[in-house]
Design a protein around this motif. Structure first.
Motif, short mmCIF file in Angstrom:
data_model
loop_
_atom_site.label_atom_id
_atom_site.label_comp_id
_atom_site.label_asym_id
_atom_site.label_seq_id
_atom_site.Cartn_x
_atom_site.Cartn_y
_atom_site.Cartn_z
N LYS A 535 -5.88 0.76 0.78
CA LYS A 535 -5.53 0.25 -0.82
C LYS A 535 -4.50 1.23 -1.27
CE LYS A 535 -10.17 1.19 -1.99
NZ LYS A 535 -11.32 1.53 -3.20
N GLN A 537 -1.89 1.96 0.80
CA GLN A 537 -1.21 1.74 1.02
C GLN A 537 -0.41 0.69 -0.29
OE1 GLN A 537 -0.33 0.48 5.44
NE2 GLN A 537 -2.58 2.06 5.93
N ALA A 538 -1.48 -0.77 -0.77
CA ALA A 538 -0.48 -1.22 -2.18
C ALA A 538 -0.79 -0.31 -3.29
CB ALA A 538 -1.56 -1.98 -1.93
N GLY A 539 -0.32 0.92 -3.43
CA GLY A 539 -0.17 1.57 -4.78
C GLY A 539 -1.44 2.25 -5.33
N ALA A 542 -4.98 0.17 -6.39
CA ALA A 542 -5.03 -1.32 -5.73
C ALA A 542 -6.76 -1.34 -5.67
CB ALA A 542 -4.66 -1.55 -4.88
N GLN A 546 -5.79 -6.73 -2.99
CA GLN A 546 -4.48 -6.42 -3.12
C GLN A 546 -4.23 -5.97 -1.85
OE1 GLN A 546 -5.45 -3.98 -7.10
NE2 GLN A 546 -4.54 -5.74 -7.75
N ALA A 547 -4.69 -5.11 -1.27
CA ALA A 547 -4.54 -4.08 -0.11
C ALA A 547 -4.59 -5.14 0.67
CB ALA A 547 -4.93 -3.42 0.40
N HIS A 550 -1.31 -7.49 0.20
CA HIS A 550 0.00 -6.47 0.00
C HIS A 550 0.36 -6.38 1.75
CE1 HIS A 550 2.44 -3.18 0.16
NE2 HIS A 550 1.98 -2.51 1.23
N LEU A 551 -0.41 -6.11 2.89
CA LEU A 551 -0.52 -5.84 3.99
C LEU A 551 -0.41 -7.21 5.10
CD1 LEU A 551 -3.28 -3.35 4.28
CD2 LEU A 551 -1.57 -2.88 4.63
N GLU A 553 1.52 -9.77 3.72
CA GLU A 553 3.24 -10.43 3.06
C GLU A 553 4.08 -9.39 3.61
OE1 GLU A 553 2.60 -10.04 -1.41
OE2 GLU A 553 1.87 -12.15 -1.07
N GLU A 554 3.27 -7.70 3.50
CA GLU A 554 4.67 -6.91 4.64
C GLU A 554 4.80 -7.28 5.61
OE1 GLU A 554 4.32 -2.05 3.49
OE2 GLU A 554 3.03 -2.65 4.84
#
Length: 558
Positions: A535, A537-539, A542, A546-547, A550-551, A553-554
């Motif tokens: 979490k 890593q997503a801000g 988060a 959301q994590a 984010h991971l 899409e990254e």
């Protein structure tokens, strides 16, 4: 403008009162969530709106029509996507659309324009020649939605469309539904997932056939202001959760990474929890309010775990090295390596088609790797698969229960499969019946059970031989939050006895219960860490969902 009117609607099936005087209105151009626990009456109500069931008493009008007497007209005005949507898996995407267009009476001159619009809307254009049975879970849902929209209905009925769908695909479904309501369509989204309900504009909350709440979800959530806290103590998180749930002033508790989320009774503040650790107040969620409205969570004690002995020390419970599986030219699992420690819960997450179930099946000895090594309880699955299978319990994604056998007969059958005989066999069966409260249902067929009780029976069958390792493939898909909490109470209790657990899930709050999470994408493990570290890593602040997004899409961007 009103799309649906309910006036004192009643429905019974024999002695079971499925709906008890439901009244209310559903507006056009809005997304309305139909929520409630298993057996609340959601599917019954949505089938009545679709004209598939008739009310015993009361009145119901959908798009200005009586669903019973105006059936032909209703078919043009209402789109319906059932829980088990009627796609033909041996037909392609295009052939399914052609069939539904013909069944719904779409004029032939409108076929090309309608199909082009729906394929663009659902992003299924590149897959028209693919068999429906070969689609991922998210793509199947999109095709089901396209079939329901063939006639451009005024009302769209979706019965649990998010079940078994990963967060990325669920985002696509939300995008499509919000576009439809923006065009003035009334969309009813039945769900047991309360983060979905929280995103709806209005909510009808059912429980035991009664309407308990009807308004926008924030109105219910605001009732819990000042009653929700996050707790971090010095004890191990599962032990701390049991301690929290044993308190009389606590309504609900769940694990969030290395912390416990707590909902307390009215009039209780955070100071009451201070003796257990560091306390911070957090904003309430719709799920917190839902559990509170229905009387609180199920508690933290597992009678099932009480009956299980401590697991002896295992040096190498679950491990895989460079595990790869190919189907022709397609690589389903690609060079996957990880290990699971004893008494640990490892979550295997990823989008539909990421390779989770393939990895699972190889670790269970149900599928041979193309290359690499898989070991369970220190046994190499290539040379000792039979011995390894006796060390693990497997709860399949689609419950492997025998529909022609009763609950009792399923238990007897699985006990025999695992080599149990005589008095030991009878004792184990009795343990499962008592530990999971299956007694009143022993003569029922599995198909007659609610999803929550099917889950209990499947867990009982997987644990019959007291395995030290438990594999759970999306075990709570589609069940309500109360049933889900009950299930995790049993799992937490088993882990406390030293059982090692590997679990797949699309429900991101469920991933919080895991000690570590392995995130898979396109056959590879792209992240392996604790929920809190993922979490982060997503801000800051988060969520697990959301994590996840984010991971993924990254990785796609990279």
């Amino acid at each position: 403008m009103t799309a649906i009117v309910l006036d004192d609607v009643h429905k019974a099936f024999g002695k079971t009162q499925a709906l008890k005087g439901i009244s209310g209105e559903i507006a056009a151009g809005r997304l309305t969530g139909l929520v409630g626990p298993d057996g609340a009456g959601k599917t019954t109500l949505i089938r009545m709106m679709a004209g598939l069931l008739k009310a015993d008493s009361g009145a119901l009008r959908v798009a200005g029509l009586d669903p019973v007497h105006d059936g032909m007209a209703l078919a043009e005005s209402v789109g319906y996507m059932p829980q088990r949507f009627g796609l033909y898996e041996d037909l392609t995407v295009q052939e399914n659309l052609n069939l539904y267009a013909e069944l719904r009476g779409l004029p032939r001159d409108d076929y090309d324009a309608t199909f082009e619009r729906l394929l663009d809307f659902t992003r299924l254009g590149p897959f028209t020649k693919r068999l429906a049975g070969r689609l991922s879970g998210g793509m199947k849902q999109k095709l089901g939605l396209a079939c329901a929209l063939i006639t451009s209905p005024e009302v769209l009925l979706l019965d649990e469309p998010g079940v078994g769908v990963d967060p990325v695909s669920r985002q696509d479904l939300w995008r499509m539904v919000q576009a439809l309501t923006g065009e003035g369509m009334a969309v009813i989204w039945a769900t047991a997932y309360l983060e979905e309900a929280e995103r709806c504009e209005d909510v009808l909350l059912l429980s035991e056939g009664q309407l308990r709440f009807r308004s926008e979800p924030g109105e219910l959530t605001r009732r819990l202001q000042g009653r929700c806290f996050r707790l971090k103590g010095s004890e191990e998180k599962r032990a701390l959760l049991r301690q929290v749930l044993a308190r009389k002033d606590v309504r609900d508790g769940t694990i969030e990474g290395d912390r416990i989320r707590v909902v307390v009774d009215e009039g209780v503040d955070g100071d009451a929890l201070a003796s257990l650790g560091d306390v911070e107040e957090v904003a309430p969620r719709f799920e917190d309010a839902f559990i509170d409205l229905l009387g609180g969570g199920p508690g933290g004690h597992s009678p099932l775990a009480d009956q299980m002995p401590d697991v002896p020390e295992l040096k190498d419970p679950v491990s895989c090295q460079h595990l790869t599986r190919r189907f022709g030219e397609f690589v389903a699992t690609d060079d996957v390596s990880f290990n699971v420690r004893q008494g640990e819960i490892l979550g295997l997450l990823g989008p539909n088609g990421a390779g989770k179930s393939t990895t699972f099946k190889m670790l269970c000895g149900l599928l041979k790797p193309s290359s690499g090594e898989a070991r369970v309880a220190g046994l190499d699955l290539r040379s000792a698969a039979s011995d390894a299978k006796l060390k693990l319990g497997y709860m399949a994604q689609k419950f492997s229960l025998y529909g022609l056998l009763s609950v009792r007969q399923n238990l007897v059958f699985y006990a025999g499969v695992y080599g149990l005989r005589g008095e030991e066999k009878q004792n184990r069966i009795r343990e499962m019946i008592d530990g999971l409260q299956l007694g009143p249902l022993l003569d029922s067929a599995p198909d007659q059970l609610s999803l929550g009780f099917k889950q209990r029976l499947a867990l009982a069958c997987a644990l019959m031989h007291r395995p030290p390792i438990l594999f759970l493939d999306e075990p709570t898909s589609g069940v309500d939050p109360i049933t889900r909490r009950e299930f995790w109470t049993h799992i937490n209790g088993l882990v406390g006895k030293g059982v090692t657990v590997l679990v797949t899930t699309h429900f991101m709050d469920e991933a919080e219960y895991c000690d570590r999470v392995a995130l898979m994408h396109r056959g590879r493990v792209i992240a392996l860490d604790t929920p809190d570290n993922l979490k982060a890593q997503a801000g800051q602040g988060a969520s697990m969902e959301q994590a996840f997004i984010h991971l993924i899409e990254e990785q796609d961007d990279a």
